[in-house]
Design a protein around this motif. Structure first.
Motif, PDB file in Angstrom:
ATOM      1  N   ARG A 251       1.216  -0.985  -0.129  1.00 45.09           N
ATOM      2  CA  ARG A 251       0.210  -0.283  -0.093  1.00 45.09           C
ATOM      3  C   ARG A 251       1.141   1.042   0.466  1.00 45.09           C
TER       4      ARG A 251
ATOM      5  N   GLU B  64      -6.897  -0.201  -2.023  1.00 46.17           N
ATOM      6  CA  GLU B  64      -5.851   0.518  -1.346  1.00 46.17           C
ATOM      7  C   GLU B  64      -4.667  -0.156  -1.978  1.00 46.17           C
ATOM      8  N   ILE B  65      -4.845  -1.373  -2.813  1.00 42.80           N
ATOM      9  CA  ILE B  65      -3.199  -2.505  -2.842  1.00 42.80           C
ATOM     10  C   ILE B  65      -2.654  -1.181  -4.040  1.00 42.80           C
TER      11      ILE B  65
END
Length: 348
Positions: free
Chosen positions: A255, A274-275
């Motif tokens: 992240r 978010e990755i």
């Protein structure tokens, strides 16, 4: 594949080739167990896939254990001088678009005396492929620390431990605006060959760092990446267009932080959005550079794969275009007339 294939001008063979066709009658003389054997076998078994005439493939090396490579390839080759292989290969690639030009070098050869030649080949984007064997030691001269040796490394030349902060070859290449930058491992033939295929098809300079074990002077330097019990938890395999997820159970991910760097998180604890998704073709090198920093001691994770693969005109293409334009506007030129022009005089 970016742009048009750099192999388009290289003559193809009509005969089916095999690994045997790329072996020479020379005795392979590396220390038993050296990682160079695995790399040699991977290259010899991969090249037949390209279908190129062997006389139109050239390997140029500098000085070091890896630099014996041209002797063992049944192609044209040039065992050149310390650190200058990229410079010699640049001249060859720019003057002969009908060749597939490969450079074989080591961490000492490429990053010490050859440092400037390496970064300028990268920034120019010359149509050549650079295989950088990184064993983090000087092997040929019997075990001195190299530009990639870790701080505190005990060697014959640093009996109290190295004080030098090591180069990160991937960071260096990305910082030089290299258009193709990748890392792989000597013992993972499948991964190594997949990276070589992509490098061969890339337009311009491709740098492939290969973690290579020196079992005599730096044995086990990359053992964690080969240990079945821990490798999946510390190795980040980069796949273009895919979320960066890793771990034995795919439980870890990357992240972005507010500062632009990366942090390792648990997949279960973050929203999928978010990755980080790997984008090797991004012209902005900041993501590739941030990825290259993940194998620092603070993170203890090692990305492998293609960090950057962007399309940019190659130096040799642009140079040929200039030559053609000059010939069209000024004529083909006369070398004898050029040498005899200007301020010349005769001494009797």
């Amino acid at each position: 594949m970016n742009g048009h294939s750099p192999l388009a001008l290289v003559p193809k063979t009509d005969a089916k080739q095999s690994m045997k066709d790329f072996k020479t009658d020379q005795e392979v003389r590396w220390c038993p167990g050296c990682g160079d054997y695995a790399i040699l076998a991977a290259v010899q078994s991969f090249l037949p896939e390209l279908g190129l005439k062997r006389e139109n493939i050239t390997f140029v090396s500098g000085i070091g254990c890896s630099s014996r490579f041209p002797y063992y390839m049944n192609t044209y080759g040039f065992h050149s001088i310390h650190g200058r292989a990229p410079a010699i290969a640049t001249g060859l690639a720019t003057s002969r678009p009908d060749l597939s030009v490969w450079v074989v070098t080591g961490d000492g050869d490429a990053l010490s005396i050859g440092g400037n030649h390496l970064i300028h080949a990268l920034r120019r984007n010359v149509n050549l492929k650079i295989l950088l064997f990184n064993n983090r030691i000087y092997g040929l001269t019997k075990g001195q620390y190299s530009p990639t040796s870790e701080v505190g490394k005990i060697t014959k030349s640093t009996p109290m431990g190295s004080l030098d902060a090591p180069f990160n070859p991937i960071s260096l290449a990305v910082g030089a605006e290299g258009t193709f930058v990748a890392r792989t491992i000597d013992s993972d033939r499948k991964h190594l060959q997949s990276v070589l295929r992509a490098a061969a098809e890339h337009r311009g300079t491709a740098l492939v760092e290969i973690y290579q074990n020196c079992n005599i002077f730096n044995d086990g330097a990359f053992d964690p990446l080969k240990d079945a019990e821990v490798r999946d938890d510390i190795t980040i395999r980069l796949e273009d267009g895919e979320p960066i997820v890793f771990g034995a159970d795919r439980q870890k991910a990357l992240r972005r932080t507010r500062t632009g760097s990366f942090e390792v998180v648990d997949v279960a604890d973050v929203d999928p959005s978010e990755i980080v998704v790997h984008d090797a073709a991004n012209p902005d090198p900041s993501q590739a550079f941030a990825l290259s920093r993940l194998d620092s001691p603070a993170f203890e994770h090692t990305p492998i794969g293609i960090f950057r693969n962007v399309d940019r005109p190659s130096y040799d293409e642009q140079m040929r275009a200039q030559v053609e334009e000059a010939a069209e506007t000024q004529g083909p030129g006369d070398l004898a007339a050029l040498l005899g022009s200007g301020d010349t005089w005769r001494i009797d």
